[in-house]
Scaffold this motif. Structure first.
Motif, PDB file in Angstrom:
ATOM      1  N   ILE A  81       1.702  -0.113  -0.474  1.00 13.45           N
ATOM      2  CA  ILE A  81       0.364  -0.131  -1.055  1.00 13.45           C
ATOM      3  C   ILE A  81      -0.591   0.468  -0.024  1.00 13.45           C
ATOM      4  O   ILE A  81      -1.382  -0.221   0.615  1.00 13.45           O
ATOM      5  CB  ILE A  81      -0.075  -1.545  -1.473  1.00 13.45           C
ATOM      6  N   GLY A 140      -8.293  -5.110   7.627  1.00 16.65           N
ATOM      7  CA  GLY A 140      -7.363  -4.985   6.507  1.00 16.65           C
ATOM      8  C   GLY A 140      -7.086  -6.320   5.859  1.00 16.65           C
ATOM      9  O   GLY A 140      -7.783  -7.321   6.131  1.00 16.65           O
ATOM     10  N   GLY A 141      -6.062  -6.338   5.021  1.00 16.73           N
ATOM     11  CA  GLY A 141      -5.736  -7.539   4.248  1.00 16.73           C
ATOM     12  C   GLY A 141      -5.305  -8.697   5.140  1.00 16.73           C
ATOM     13  O   GLY A 141      -5.703  -9.845   4.924  1.00 16.73           O
ATOM     14  N   ASN A 142      -4.485  -8.402   6.137  1.00 18.59           N
ATOM     15  CA  ASN A 142      -4.066  -9.498   7.011  1.00 18.59           C
ATOM     16  C   ASN A 142      -5.274 -10.169   7.651  1.00 18.59           C
ATOM     17  O   ASN A 142      -5.415 -11.390   7.622  1.00 18.59           O
ATOM     18  CB  ASN A 142      -3.140  -8.966   8.103  1.00 18.59           C
ATOM     19  N   ASN A 145      -7.382 -12.176   5.190  1.00 18.02           N
ATOM     20  CA  ASN A 145      -6.754 -13.461   4.885  1.00 18.02           C
ATOM     21  C   ASN A 145      -6.878 -14.435   6.063  1.00 18.02           C
ATOM     22  O   ASN A 145      -7.124 -15.624   5.865  1.00 18.02           O
ATOM     23  CB  ASN A 145      -5.280 -13.249   4.519  1.00 18.02           C
ATOM     24  N   TRP A 184       1.353 -12.390   5.934  1.00 21.44           N
ATOM     25  CA  TRP A 184       0.175 -12.786   6.713  1.00 21.44           C
ATOM     26  C   TRP A 184       0.126 -14.307   6.862  1.00 21.44           C
ATOM     27  O   TRP A 184      -0.388 -14.816   7.871  1.00 21.44           O
ATOM     28  CB  TRP A 184      -1.133 -12.301   6.069  1.00 21.44           C
ATOM     29  N   THR A 235      -1.900 -15.531  -5.227  1.00 19.25           N
ATOM     30  CA  THR A 235      -1.963 -14.085  -5.013  1.00 19.25           C
ATOM     31  C   THR A 235      -2.387 -13.370  -6.294  1.00 19.25           C
ATOM     32  O   THR A 235      -1.891 -13.683  -7.373  1.00 19.25           O
ATOM     33  CB  THR A 235      -0.596 -13.555  -4.533  1.00 19.25           C
ATOM     34  N   GLY A 237      -1.952  -9.987  -7.524  1.00 19.36           N
ATOM     35  CA  GLY A 237      -1.262  -8.722  -7.274  1.00 19.36           C
ATOM     36  C   GLY A 237      -0.372  -8.843  -6.050  1.00 19.36           C
ATOM     37  O   GLY A 237      -0.777  -8.483  -4.942  1.00 19.36           O
ATOM     38  N   ASP A 264      -5.328 -14.297  -2.266  1.00 25.27           N
ATOM     39  CA  ASP A 264      -5.037 -13.029  -1.611  1.00 25.27           C
ATOM     40  C   ASP A 264      -5.074 -11.945  -2.688  1.00 25.27           C
ATOM     41  O   ASP A 264      -4.121 -11.767  -3.444  1.00 25.27           O
ATOM     42  CB  ASP A 264      -3.664 -13.081  -0.939  1.00 25.27           C
ATOM     43  N   ALA A 266      -5.681  -8.731  -1.860  1.00 26.48           N
ATOM     44  CA  ALA A 266      -5.708  -7.505  -1.043  1.00 26.48           C
ATOM     45  C   ALA A 266      -5.444  -6.280  -1.910  1.00 26.48           C
ATOM     46  O   ALA A 266      -6.144  -5.276  -1.835  1.00 26.48           O
ATOM     47  CB  ALA A 266      -4.689  -7.597   0.086  1.00 26.48           C
ATOM     48  N   TYR A 267      -4.443  -6.392  -2.744  1.00 27.69           N
ATOM     49  CA  TYR A 267      -4.106  -5.266  -3.626  1.00 27.69           C
ATOM     50  C   TYR A 267      -4.818  -5.407  -4.978  1.00 27.69           C
ATOM     51  O   TYR A 267      -5.539  -4.491  -5.406  1.00 27.69           O
ATOM     52  CB  TYR A 267      -2.590  -5.224  -3.791  1.00 27.69           C
ATOM     53  N   ASP A 293      -8.836  -5.639  -0.140  1.00 29.68           N
ATOM     54  CA  ASP A 293      -8.543  -4.544   0.795  1.00 29.68           C
ATOM     55  C   ASP A 293      -9.163  -3.238   0.298  1.00 29.68           C
ATOM     56  O   ASP A 293      -8.524  -2.507  -0.456  1.00 29.68           O
ATOM     57  CB  ASP A 293      -7.024  -4.372   0.903  1.00 29.68           C
ATOM     58  N   HIS A 295      -9.199  -0.556   1.688  1.00 28.07           N
ATOM     59  CA  HIS A 295      -8.331   0.602   2.000  1.00 28.07           C
ATOM     60  C   HIS A 295      -7.115   0.676   1.074  1.00 28.07           C
ATOM     61  O   HIS A 295      -6.233   1.504   1.293  1.00 28.07           O
ATOM     62  CB  HIS A 295      -7.964   0.691   3.484  1.00 28.07           C
ATOM     63  N   LYS A 296      -7.090  -0.167   0.052  1.00 28.98           N
ATOM     64  CA  LYS A 296      -6.082   0.000  -0.995  1.00 28.98           C
ATOM     65  C   LYS A 296      -6.780   0.588  -2.233  1.00 28.98           C
ATOM     66  O   LYS A 296      -7.050   1.770  -2.259  1.00 28.98           O
ATOM     67  CB  LYS A 296      -5.375  -1.324  -1.258  1.00 28.98           C
TER      68      LYS A 296
HETATM   69  C1  LIG Z   1      -1.371  -5.083   1.698  1.00 34.58           C
HETATM   70  C2  LIG Z   1      -1.358  -6.536   1.484  1.00 34.58           C
HETATM   71  C3  LIG Z   1      -1.609  -7.423   2.537  1.00 34.58           C
HETATM   72  C4  LIG Z   1      -1.781  -6.944   3.962  1.00 34.58           C
HETATM   73  O1  LIG Z   1      -2.878  -6.117   4.051  1.00 34.58           O
HETATM   74  P1  LIG Z   1      -3.062  -5.098   5.280  1.00 34.58           P
HETATM   75  O2  LIG Z   1      -4.252  -4.326   4.878  1.00 34.58           O
HETATM   76  O3  LIG Z   1      -1.802  -4.309   5.353  1.00 34.58           O
HETATM   77  O4  LIG Z   1      -3.257  -5.920   6.493  1.00 34.58           O
HETATM   78  C5  LIG Z   1      -1.666  -8.768   2.257  1.00 34.58           C
HETATM   79  N1  LIG Z   1      -1.473  -9.219   1.003  1.00 34.58           N
HETATM   80  C6  LIG Z   1      -1.213  -8.401  -0.039  1.00 34.58           C
HETATM   81  C7  LIG Z   1      -1.026  -8.969  -1.405  1.00 34.58           C
HETATM   82  C8  LIG Z   1      -1.149  -7.028   0.170  1.00 34.58           C
HETATM   83  O5  LIG Z   1      -0.887  -6.213  -0.856  1.00 34.58           O
END
Ligand SMILES: *Cc1c(COP(=O)(O)O)cnc(C)c1O
Length: 492
Positions: A81, A140-142, A145, A184, A235, A237, A264, A266-267, A293, A295-296
């Motif tokens: 992703i 980013g996502g990590n 979170n 994460w 979560t 996604g 979460d 992120a996606y 995120d 950047h996704k």
């Molecule tokens: C991508 C992703 C992460 C981690 O995000 P980074 O931007 O790679 O740190 C965490 N949780 C989910 C669901 C993700 O798709």
């Protein structure tokens, strides 16, 4: 660097980048280099003693990168992703680096700080989260979170955990999440003093969604045995298959037991902006915190994550200190935001600018269209995989497809065949990834090694989706022909 030189080197670089972007689909996705290839390319010279002229340096470096990188902006990059980066984001980073505000404190970055605050509100608005929330941009996502995890820890532990530490409570804290959660969570439990033994993995149903019946049972069991539940992670996604947990039901469980509810996203969170979003995804609005995120699915260049917390003071409660060496007072009525008090970083770059500009360039409508297009392409991919005899479809959620290559004479499903199919698909994937023709990643579901395509890419078109099944089958046939008799001399 004198202004004139900057101007000419910069113009040439922009031309070079424009040519690169214009030609990206005609390039291989990756040169498929090994670490040794790349080291050879760079050579083993020691630190340069003397400098070089900027024009040649920039020209050579751009060429080096354009020739030898993996391009996640390529229309056939459907791997992790990791999205295509919006070109305006590259210009934004250029501008941000030139102005170079330190977005740790308002006085050091008055405009940038407020642009970040506006970006955070707009992201919340886009996904349907209350715009009165707190939040900030991170890498980013990590990291997003993590920030939310630390806010939950501060808010829910009954003693002053920031001063006395986790152990002082003399309790066994518990965090609940499904096994589909991104790693994460292990890092967070480890880093923030709880230890990974505090994680309680909840069962999933056949669609890989958290079973809330199991969640309730595990919370009750833990309470009976003196453990202290404090956080549930859902979560929106999932990273493997794009599955969304039953967030509405999880929110209700959290309310009943007074637990922090973190999502979460992120996606998947930006997909909550789409008309007709399933209620379970929309229910991220009920969370105490959400990770997104940019950047996704917001197509910001790396790095950009965003942490959102419902309570506007949840972040300063968890992160703020007032060291004597900062003189950053503001008006009482209109207190400034000092982002160093809202998260882990002290000095901070202006990563909000690329997100802010992206949101302004295409607006809500633009994102809704781009995200809808990705999902529609993934649905079309599923139909094409179903219609291809040598491919076995598994899941299709949001913009992620999982499937595998199964030679037509190998349908028996015995252990031996399954073991071989796992090896075959893993080898197929390695070869495909190195080839530069297209880039997929993998998922493992019920011990099956699956191929995974993830379309977070505004450059991917129907043509690419149409081409993919044949490419996979071609690699599958060649790999099978080569490795089957080698590894399995007897007939399967
Ligand atoms: C991508 C992703 C992460 C981690 O995000 P980074 O931007 O790679 O740190 C965490 N949780 C989910 C669901 C993700 O798709």
């Amino acid at each position: 660097m004198p202004a004139d030189e900057f101007r000419s080197v910069g113009h040439e670089l922009v031309d070079h980048i424009a040519d690169f972007l214009e030609s990206i689909s005609r390039r291989p996705v990756t040169a498929g280099h090994s670490p040794r290839d790349v080291r050879k390319l760079l050579g083993h010279a020691s630190l340069p003693e003397h400098g070089l002229p900027a024009d040649k340096l920039m020209r050579d470096t751009a060429e080096l990168l354009f020739r030898h990188s993996l391009f996640n902006g390529h229309p056939r990059f459907l791997g992790y992703i990791t999205s295509s980066a919006a070109p305006i984001g590259a210009l934004a980073d250029f501008l941000a680096a030139a102005v170079n505000p330190n977005v740790g404190a308002f006085t050091l970055s008055p405009l940038a700080t407020e642009m970040e605050a506006q970006t955070v509100r707009w992201i919340a608005e886009l996904i349907g989260y209350p715009t009165t929330c707190g939040g900030l941009l991170v890498s980013g996502g990590n990291m997003a979170n993590f920030v939310c995890f630390v806010a939950a820890r501060k808010a829910k532990f009954s003693w002053d955990v920031r001063t006395a530490g986790v152990a002082a409570g003399n309790i066994i804290p518990r965090v609940y999440a499904s096994g589909e959660t991104h790693t994460w969570l292990q890092k967070a439990a480890d880093l923030f003093g709880l230890g990974t033994n505090s994680l309680c993995w909840i069962e999933v149903d056949n669609d890989l969604r958290m079973k809330t019946s199991d969640l309730k049972k595990r919370i009750e069991d833990d309470k009976q045995t003196g453990r202290v539940p404090f956080l549930v992670v859902g979560t929106a996604g999932s990273v493997s298959t794009g599955t969304t947990d039953p967030l509405r039901e999880i929110a209700a469980v959290c309310r009943e037991h007074h637990l922090w509810f973190h999502v979460d996203g992120a996606y998947g969170a930006p997909a909550a902006a789409l008309p007709g979003t399933p209620p379970d995804l929309k229910a991220l609005a009920e969370a105490d915190s959400v990770a997104v995120d940019p950047h996704k699915w917001l197509y910001a260049p790396l790095e950009a994550g965003c942490a959102l917390v419902r309570g506007p003071s949840a972040l300063t409660d968890a992160f703020s200190y007032h060291p004597p060496y900062y003189h950053l007072e503001g008006g009482e009525e209109d207190p400034p935001i000092n982002y160093y008090e809202h998260g882990l970083q002290n000095s901070r770059g202006f990563r909000a600018l690329k997100v802010w500009l992206g949101l302004r360039q295409v607006g809500r409508k633009g994102y809704v269209r781009m995200i809808s297009d990705d999902i529609a392409l993934s649905e079309e991919m599923q139909r094409r995989i179903q219609a291809t005899p040598d491919l076995e479809p598994y899941t299709q959620q949001l913009s992620i497809n999982t499937f595998r290559y199964v030679p037509q004479d190998l349908k028996s499903g015995s252990n031996e065949v399954e073991t071989y199919l796992n090896e075959l698909n893993a080898e197929l994937l390695t070869r495909l990834q190195k080839s530069g023709e297209a880039y997929l990643s993998n998922a493992v579901i019920n011990e099956k090694f699956l191929l995974r395509s993830c379309i977070v890419n505004f450059r991917t078109s129907l043509k690419d989706v149409q081409a993919l099944p044949d490419i996979v089958v071609r690699f599958g046939r060649a790999t099978d022909a080569e490795i089957r008799t080698d590894r399995f001399p007897k007939q399967l």
